[in-house]
Design a protein around this motif. Structure first.
Motif, short mmCIF file in Angstrom:
data_model
loop_
_atom_site.label_atom_id
_atom_site.label_comp_id
_atom_site.label_asym_id
_atom_site.label_seq_id
_atom_site.Cartn_x
_atom_site.Cartn_y
_atom_site.Cartn_z
N THR A 247 0.84 -1.19 0.00
CA THR A 247 0.00 0.00 0.00
C THR A 247 0.88 1.25 0.00
O THR A 247 2.10 1.19 0.23
CB THR A 247 -0.89 0.03 1.24
OG1 THR A 247 -0.05 0.17 2.41
CG2 THR A 247 -1.71 -1.26 1.36
N GLN A 248 0.26 2.39 -0.24
CA GLN A 248 1.00 3.65 -0.22
C GLN A 248 1.63 3.90 1.14
O GLN A 248 2.76 4.36 1.24
CB GLN A 248 0.07 4.80 -0.60
CG GLN A 248 0.77 6.15 -0.73
CD GLN A 248 -0.16 7.23 -1.26
OE1 GLN A 248 -1.30 6.97 -1.63
NE2 GLN A 248 0.33 8.45 -1.30
N ALA A 249 0.88 3.58 2.20
CA ALA A 249 1.42 3.76 3.56
C ALA A 249 2.61 2.85 3.80
O ALA A 249 3.60 3.25 4.43
CB ALA A 249 0.33 3.49 4.59
N GLU A 250 2.54 1.61 3.30
CA GLU A 250 3.66 0.67 3.46
C GLU A 250 4.88 1.14 2.68
O GLU A 250 6.01 1.02 3.16
CB GLU A 250 3.23 -0.72 3.00
CG GLU A 250 2.23 -1.40 3.93
CD GLU A 250 1.62 -2.65 3.35
OE1 GLU A 250 1.12 -3.48 4.13
OE2 GLU A 250 1.66 -2.82 2.10
N ARG A 251 4.65 1.68 1.50
CA ARG A 251 5.78 2.21 0.71
C ARG A 251 6.41 3.41 1.42
O ARG A 251 7.64 3.54 1.45
CB ARG A 251 5.31 2.61 -0.69
CG ARG A 251 5.12 1.43 -1.64
CD ARG A 251 4.76 1.92 -3.03
NE ARG A 251 5.77 2.84 -3.57
CZ ARG A 251 6.91 2.46 -4.13
NH1 ARG A 251 7.21 1.17 -4.23
NH2 ARG A 251 7.75 3.37 -4.59
N ALA A 252 5.59 4.28 1.97
CA ALA A 252 6.12 5.44 2.68
C ALA A 252 6.93 5.02 3.90
O ALA A 252 8.00 5.58 4.18
CB ALA A 252 4.97 6.36 3.10
N GLN A 253 6.44 4.01 4.63
CA GLN A 253 7.17 3.51 5.79
C GLN A 253 8.48 2.86 5.38
O GLN A 253 9.52 3.07 6.04
CB GLN A 253 6.31 2.52 6.57
CG GLN A 253 6.95 2.03 7.86
CD GLN A 253 7.24 3.17 8.81
OE1 GLN A 253 6.33 3.92 9.19
NE2 GLN A 253 8.50 3.32 9.23
N ASP B 206 10.93 5.58 4.60
CA ASP B 206 11.46 6.19 5.82
C ASP B 206 12.47 5.28 6.50
O ASP B 206 13.50 5.75 7.02
CB ASP B 206 10.31 6.50 6.79
CG ASP B 206 9.63 7.82 6.48
OD1 ASP B 206 10.21 8.66 5.78
OD2 ASP B 206 8.48 8.01 6.94
N ARG C 233 8.87 17.90 6.23
CA ARG C 233 8.21 17.73 7.52
C ARG C 233 8.12 19.05 8.28
O ARG C 233 7.21 19.25 9.11
CB ARG C 233 8.98 16.71 8.37
CG ARG C 233 8.82 15.27 7.90
CD ARG C 233 9.69 14.32 8.71
NE ARG C 233 9.40 12.92 8.40
CZ ARG C 233 10.07 11.89 8.89
NH1 ARG C 233 11.08 12.11 9.75
NH2 ARG C 233 9.75 10.66 8.57
#
Length: 205
Positions: free
Chosen positions: A16-22, A25, A80
């Motif tokens: 998912t997009q959230a998994e890719r972002a994590q 990071d 950020r």
């Protein structure tokens, strides 16, 4: 033979997009740890791959080479800090966030690294300045009561100031949020800008 609890099935399909972002990071966090500790020239892409526990093709997919990884870390810190648009973030609010971010351990580590490597990597130094300090000045200028690039640059200089030099030399700890806000308020006052974290205006007194 004792019963064994079956392991959870491995998730299949695209992350998912959230998994890719994590994942992104996590890679940046690993790279920053290595680069700050070992130096730009000494850390290889293989070192980052091992530290981040990912495949080399994953690194290439997200970033590319070490230069792009370093700059991505600089950009992440900037985004950020300056992520809110001018109409949603007051000058005082942004100023306090800049102090907190750029006096942090991560930012100081990146800054020290760039000072060491600037002579050997002049193009990297130019991009660091463009994506870091210059971008912060632009963000401050957008929030001034009347846009003034010279005043924005003067304010940015005050937001670093002698405390930032002492941070680079390891002579003082990173500020907490309250200390960062107080530093920012002092810098604004020196330029005749007064107000709280919700509103800042030019002091015409």
């Amino acid at each position: 033979m004792a019963n064994q609890t079956p392991s959870a099935p491995r998730k299949r399909g695209r992350p998912t997009q959230a998994e890719r972002a994590q994942r992104r990071d996590d890679i940046l966090d690993a790279a920053v740890r290595l680069l700050v500790a070992g130096g730009f020239s000494q850390v290889t892409l293989d070192d980052i791959v091992a530290e981040a526990h990912v495949a080399k093709r994953t690194i290439y997919g997200y970033f590319g080479d070490r230069t792009e990884i370093f700059l991505a870390a600089v950009e992440r810190l900037r985004d950020r800090t300056t992520g809110l648009p001018a109409e949603e973030d007051s000058l005082a609010g942004l100023a306090a966030k800049i102090v907190f971010a750029l006096h942090s351990d991560e930012a100081i580590g990146l800054h020290r690294l760039m000072i060491i490597e600037a002579h050997s990597f002049p193009d990297l130094a130019k991009r660091f300045y463009r994506d870091g300090p210059q971008a912060y000045v632009t963000a401050l200028n957008e929030r001034l009561p009347e846009p003034d690039p010279e005043q924005a640059q003067a304010l940015f200089t005050l937001l670093l100031g002698e405390p930032h030099r002492q941070r680079l030399l390891g002579l003082r700890p990173a500020p907490d949020r309250a200390e960062a806000a107080a530093h920012a308020q002092g810098a604004l006052a020196q330029l005749g800008l007064t107000g709280d974290l919700g509103r800042v205006e030019r002091n015409r007194g």
